[in-house]
Write an enzyme that holds these catalytic residues in place. Structure first.
Site, PDB file in Angstrom:
ATOM      1  N   GLU A 130       0.883  -1.180   0.000  1.00 43.60           N
ATOM      2  CA  GLU A 130       0.000   0.000   0.000  1.00 43.60           C
ATOM      3  C   GLU A 130       0.909   1.214   0.000  1.00 43.60           C
ATOM      4  OE1 GLU A 130      -3.106  -0.278  -0.330  1.00 43.60           O
ATOM      5  OE2 GLU A 130      -3.907  -1.984   0.761  1.00 43.60           O
ATOM      6  N   CYS A 148      -2.868   9.107   2.682  1.00 45.00           N
ATOM      7  CA  CYS A 148      -2.612   8.410   1.413  1.00 45.00           C
ATOM      8  C   CYS A 148      -3.798   8.608   0.487  1.00 45.00           C
ATOM      9  CB  CYS A 148      -2.326   6.943   1.665  1.00 45.00           C
ATOM     10  SG  CYS A 148      -3.567   6.132   2.676  1.00 45.00           S
TER      11      CYS A 148
END
Ligand code: NAD
Length: 523
Positions: free
Chosen positions: A242, A276
């Site tokens: 990720e 993010c």
């Protein structure tokens, strides 16, 4: 509130993100100790794998109780070490974690049950197939500092529900959050060594991978992600990565501009822009760009900066000075190439070393670092586009592919655009909140990484799939076994016709020929 005292050196300091004061000190795990940690995890996992999923769920229920009871303390530690305001710590860290824990406790058993596999092919109708989901063994979770509770927790609970042991290496910038997590799992009564927290920097993350866990779940920057991917590839360890994002927001002229501008401001500045899933590039259609920009400026100017421990503060500090410098470098480059800073763009040293004003920039384009690199700071960048087509092209013109959003009053139009965006998740008329939807898979494409966390897909990343097949006719050899002869070839011809003949009559004839070949083969 103080961190746990260390018993021995070396140690890692937990810093108050505003004052830089040491607020906790935690024992560092040396790289040499890691293989022992993994070995202990392996031992604990062997027993844990035998524990029924419903019993595992009971422990998760206890963990949920612990989280709920200690929610304010968790939020406060996050705010002090990471800087995000208390409200964000409560919602984006504690609530997201708690929901994930409860969801796994109540749903995972059903999702991990063996799954019947039907056979469409006549030849295999006498077999019973099923998928069984088995744990990997020891799962390594290497996590970043920006969501120091929710990111590791959502992976850890999926891992343990699936029967794995976990070794967590939190970011060295948030050791207290990491230690607190270990404490919460202990308090809930998880078996010794099932969830272990090791403290240290990048060298320790590397040592953890070198100790050959069975799967690695890494969340962090693209640069580190590449190193992790290489190390995993060399050892053939599967990984979920990720990584960073550069999320686009497309604002169409029929959108509710009041709502879209509020979303842009929140999406760009939540966690001081260090998220993010975020809003990093905004593409706006001509008819509404002026109003949208004015509203963003007006709303950004109203945001209150300060210590997130005070309930009305909306913007805390950035995590470290290097992060501030990165934002400044991007802004300088943008201005040099013709962008305009409409508000913000300055440090606020009177508040603390890492405070930076919420900044709205217009007139940006794809030649600027601000629109290419992940910013990870409080910057809202607006670019005008000719139309929706242009907006889609600009949004897809990025190496990243984590999230995006589309703003329009026409639901069908928003969904149609969402289908064309190259990223892991798209929200129509909202931003970021899909991270809190436990059923929604989280992950990216391209430079944003691979694999998924959260949701059923995230749970399935925690298991290896085994296919088990039982033949209900245990006696007698199969017709395709040795010996081979002419009868078998005739039978094959018949089988082809029976299975793939274009007309029903051909298929029946094929079946007869297959039977004839079979009989001939027996003689
Ligand atoms: P980082 O890459 O610097 O560090 C992440 C973790 O990796 C830390 O625990 C660090 O100690 C460890 N590490 C460093 N070097 C390592 C190595 N060689 N081998 C193994 N581990 C190593 O990232 P960061 O600054 O902590 O986090 C910010 C980044 O994370 C941003 O790019 C952000 O976009 C990304 N992020 C992505 C997601 C997502 O879900 N896609 C979520 C949060 C953050």
């Amino acid at each position: 509130m103080k961190g746990r005292p260390v018993r021995a050196e070396p140690y890692l300091d937990s810093l108050d993100v505003i004052t830089g004061e040491v607020i906790g000190r935690f024992e560092v795990t040396t790289p040499a100790e890691v293989s022992r940690v993994v070995e202990h995890a392996r031992r604990a996992q062997r027993e844990w794998a035998q524990v029924r999923v419903t019993v595992r769920a009971k422990l998760l229920d206890r963990l949920a109780e612990v989280f709920k009871a200690r929610r304010n303390e968790i939020a406060e530690v996050v705010t002090r070490e990471n800087g995000k305001p208390l409200a964000e710590a409560l919602f984006a860290e504690v609530l997201v974690s708690l929901d994930s824990i409860r969801w796994h406790a109540s749903r995972a058993e059903r999702m991990l049950r063996p799954e019947r596999v039907g056979h469409h092919n006549l030849i295999f109708k006498g077999k019973r197939g099923r998928l069984e989901y088995e744990p990997w063994g020891v799962v390594a979770v290497i996590s970043p500092w920006n969501y120091p509770i929710a990111i590791p927790v959502t992976s850890i609970v999926a891992a343990v529900m699936a029967g794995n042991a976990v070794v967590l290496k939190p970011s060295e910038l948030v050791p207290w959050c990491g230690a607190l997590l270990g404490e919460l799992f202990d308090q809930a009564g998880f078996p010794v060594d099932l969830v272990q927290v090791i403290q240290g920097g990048g060298d320790l993350g590397q040592a953890l991978i070198e100790a050959s866990p069975d799967k690695v779940f890494f969340t962090g920057s693209v640069a580190t992600g590449r190193k992790v991917a290489e190390m995993c590839a060399r050892r053939l360890i599967p990984s979920v990565l990720e990584l960073g994002g550069k999320d686009a927001m497309i604002v169409l002229s029929d959108a509710d501009i009041e709502a879209a501008s509020s979303a842009a401001v929140w999406g760009s500045f939540t966690n001081c822009g260090q998220a993010c899933l975020s809003v990093e590039r905004i593409y706006v259609e001509p008819g509404v760009i002026d109003r949208f920009t004015d509203l963003c400026v007006e709303k950004a100017r109203k945001l209150r900066l300060g210590s997130g421990l005070e309930p009305e503060i909306e913007i805390g500090p950035m995590i470290r000075r290097q992060q501030v410098e990165r934002v400044e470098r991007q802004l300088k480059d943008a201005v040099a190439r013709g962008a305009r800073i409409l508000t913000g763009g300055r440090r606020r040293p009177e508040l603390g070393e890492c405070f930076f004003e919420p900044t709205v920039v217009s007139g940006v384009d794809s030649s600027m670092l601000l629109m290419q690199e992940e910013t990870f700071g409080p910057v809202l960048a607006i670019q005008g586009v000719a139309d929706a087509e242009d907006g889609v092209a600009c949004a897809n013109d990025s190496a990243f592919g984590l999230g995006a959003s589309v703003w329009t009053a026409t639901f069908a139009r928003g969904e149609a655009i969402a289908r064309r965006l190259r990223c892991g998740s798209v929200m129509v008329n909202d931003v970021i909140s899909c991270y809190g939807i436990t059923e929604a898979p989280h992950g990216g494409r391209g430079a944003s990484g691979w694999g998924r966390t959260h949701s059923r897909l995230g749970l399935l990343e925690m298991v290896q799939v085994k296919y088990v097949d039982s033949d209900v006719f245990p006696r007698g050899p199969k017709p395709w076994w040795f010996p081979y002869n002419r009868g078998l070839i005739e039978m094959a011809e018949g089988v082809f016709e029976a299975l793939f003949g274009s007309k029903p009559l051909d298929r029946w004839r094929g079946l007869g020929n297959a039977w004839h070949g079979y009989r001939k083969r027996q003689r």
